[in-house]
Write an enzyme that holds these catalytic residues in place. Structure first.
Site, PDB file in Angstrom:
ATOM      1  N   LEU A   1     -12.362  -2.649  12.882  1.00 41.20           N
ATOM      2  CA  LEU A   1     -13.706  -2.389  13.428  1.00 41.20           C
ATOM      3  C   LEU A   1     -13.622  -1.868  14.859  1.00 41.20           C
ATOM      4  O   LEU A   1     -14.614  -1.434  15.427  1.00 41.20           O
ATOM      5  CB  LEU A   1     -14.570  -3.650  13.364  1.00 41.20           C
ATOM      6  CG  LEU A   1     -14.992  -4.098  11.961  1.00 41.20           C
ATOM      7  CD1 LEU A   1     -15.783  -5.409  12.041  1.00 41.20           C
ATOM      8  CD2 LEU A   1     -15.826  -3.026  11.265  1.00 41.20           C
TER       9      LEU A   1
ATOM     10  N   ASP B   1      -7.868  -0.522   4.387  1.00 40.58           N
ATOM     11  CA  ASP B   1      -7.195  -0.235   5.655  1.00 40.58           C
ATOM     12  C   ASP B   1      -8.015   0.813   6.430  1.00 40.58           C
ATOM     13  O   ASP B   1      -7.465   1.765   6.990  1.00 40.58           O
ATOM     14  CB  ASP B   1      -5.748   0.243   5.446  1.00 40.58           C
ATOM     15  CG  ASP B   1      -4.958   0.288   6.759  1.00 40.58           C
ATOM     16  OD1 ASP B   1      -5.485  -0.160   7.792  1.00 40.58           O
ATOM     17  OD2 ASP B   1      -3.825   0.799   6.744  1.00 40.58           O
TER      18      ASP B   1
HETATM   19 ZN   LIG Z   1      -1.141  -1.896   8.744  1.00 38.02          ZN
END
Ligand SMILES: [Zn+2]
Length: 457
Positions: free
Chosen positions: A67, A336
């Site tokens: 984030l 991810d």
């Molecule tokens: Zn990673």
């Protein structure tokens, strides 16, 4: 009393193996009824959402999200990152601690919780660092991180190289009942590699990132999990050898698990040579593009939106990842999601940062490559975004639709086709390789605690 009735949808709750056309009632932020009594128990003033023809499931959880707050608000904030999550059908995200400063102490965890309370549109859980400053030298205060509310510890983006330190980390984490999420990368082998070491890295003159650089650390983690009893979750598994090691270890009851990201089961390193080479070779079998039904998107060679860590690997690695997802070796899917500014990515391949955004495309890519190809049923696919991450991170009330659970629900159209464009992006960053792709499967509504936080217009 706030209440919401979702009527006529295909409700799939992997935790209870429920899959049927049914009504679902959420009241005061919790699941109140599922099935015939949902309608009868609904109060007269209930808000109704007609979800006929759509799938209704527990709110999706992404356990691997960057984030970027605090400290990197040009890339993403808690507000924009969670808005992207909501658009992608995610009701819960778990944020990584490689922020600036890193989340390696209880004060920073409190800051994340406070900002999430103010700005987030979906649930945010924080992870804490394994080592102080994510420097890999000295353990962070794991007990105080746990007390502050982290759900796991990880040095993601980095990897603890010292095996003795990793052993101590596992012992402490085990004592505090926290799993370790590990980004598996051996620095001495990988060095400054930027592309999977193989045919394409040689052809393109890019420094190699060998699969063994991941597999070695996966093997190390398995040995240490066995030694300490602590749980290691291997993040973004990219290599065939890693899947084989995790499969064997799980078979022996070692507390280890693995996660896969959509880019690793859709793309390969051939994409680094540009779209032409990719579609001619490894792209041939990609769902929707295999029969020329969807228009094949273009990108140039050395496109930095195909640079991530670990790197895109070979077609046989991709096949092994898919096999591992299907047989349950890799029980969790995550994005991810790693936003970067355009100016950071618009440099030579060697100098661009690793990472791509993923929250807004991951459900569709998972449906395309795993479900629409006939490899995985919807229940098994949804489990990898719901009950499995909730179980690993012990997220009470999340990941199921049982009565009393949190009123977090995702509604999606599994067969709807759409084209992903920059205009539809809620993230602050645009570093996705999937712009212009025709995707199949679309989030329609995202409900958090009984409140609709995003809905397709
Ligand atoms: Zn990673």
């Amino acid at each position: 009393m706030n209440s919401l009735l979702l009527s006529g949808g295909r409700v799939i709750d992997p935790a209870s193996r429920f899959d049927s056309i049914a009504d679902l009632l959420i009241q005061d932020g919790r699941i109140a009824a599922l099935g015939p009594d949902a309608d009868t128990r609904a109060p007269a003033e209930v808000a109704r959402l007609d979800v006929k023809g759509l799938v209704v499931c527990p709110g999706l959880i992404d356990l691997h999200v960057h984030l970027r707050e605090p400290g990197q608000a040009a890339k993403e904030t808690i507000a924009t990152g969670t808005a992207a999550a909501a658009r992608g059908g995610f009701t819960t995200v778990v944020c990584m601690p490689n922020t600036s400063p890193p989340i390696d102490n209880s004060g920073t965890v409190a800051l994340i919780h406070e900002r999430a309370g103010r700005d987030a549109v979906v649930n945010v859980f924080a992870t804490g660092a394994i080592t102080k400053g994510i420097a890999g030298e000295e353990l962070a205060q794991i007990g105080s991180l746990k007390k502050a509310g982290v759900v796991a510890i990880t040095d993601d983006g980095h990897c603890v190289q010292n095996n003795e330190l990793m052993r101590r980390a596992l012992e402490y984490a085990h004592m505090f009942d926290l799993p370790i999420l590990d980004h598996c990368q051996d620095y001495s082998l990988v060095s400054d590699g930027v592309a999977h070491e193989g045919y394409w890295s040689a052809m393109l003159g890019l420094r190699g990132w060998p699969a063994a650089g991941e597999e070695l650390i996966v093997a190390r983690n398995i040995q240490l999990a066995e030694l300490t009893g602590g749980h290691v979750h291997c993040q973004h598994v990219s290599a065939a050898g890693s899947v084989r090691l995790i499969r064997e270890a799980k078979g022996r009851g070692v507390p280890v698990s693995g996660e896969a990201c959509p880019h690793h089961f859709v793309l390969t390193d051939a994409a680094l040579a540009g779209s032409g080479k990719f579609w001619e070779t490894d792209g041939k079998g990609v769902f929707g593009f295999h029969n020329g039904r969807a228009e094949r998107p273009f990108w140039p060679a050395y496109d930095t939106n195909f640079k991530m860590n670990p790197t895109l690997r070979s077609a046989s690695d991709r096949a092994a990842i898919i096999e591992g997802i299907v047989d349950g070796t890799l029980e969790i899917l995550g994005s991810d999601h790693a936003p970067h500014c355009d100016y950071e990515k618009e440099v030579e391949f060697d100098y661009a940062p690793f990472g791509i955004t993923g929250l807004e495309t991951e459900l569709a890519l998972a449906l395309m490559q795993l479900h629409h190809t006939g490899k995985l049923g919807l229940t098994d696919l949804i489990a990898k975004f719901t009950v499995a991450p909730a179980r690993l991170l012990r997220l009470a009330g999340k990941g199921s639709l049982s009565v009393g659970a949190d009123g977090d629900v995702t509604v999606f159209a599994p067969d709807r086709e759409w084209v992903f464009t920059r205009e539809q992006t809620a993230s602050k960053s645009f570093n996705s390789p999937f712009y212009g792709w025709t995707l199949k499967g679309k989030p329609v509504a995202t409900i958090v605690g009984g409140r609709v936080v995003w809905r397709e217009k």
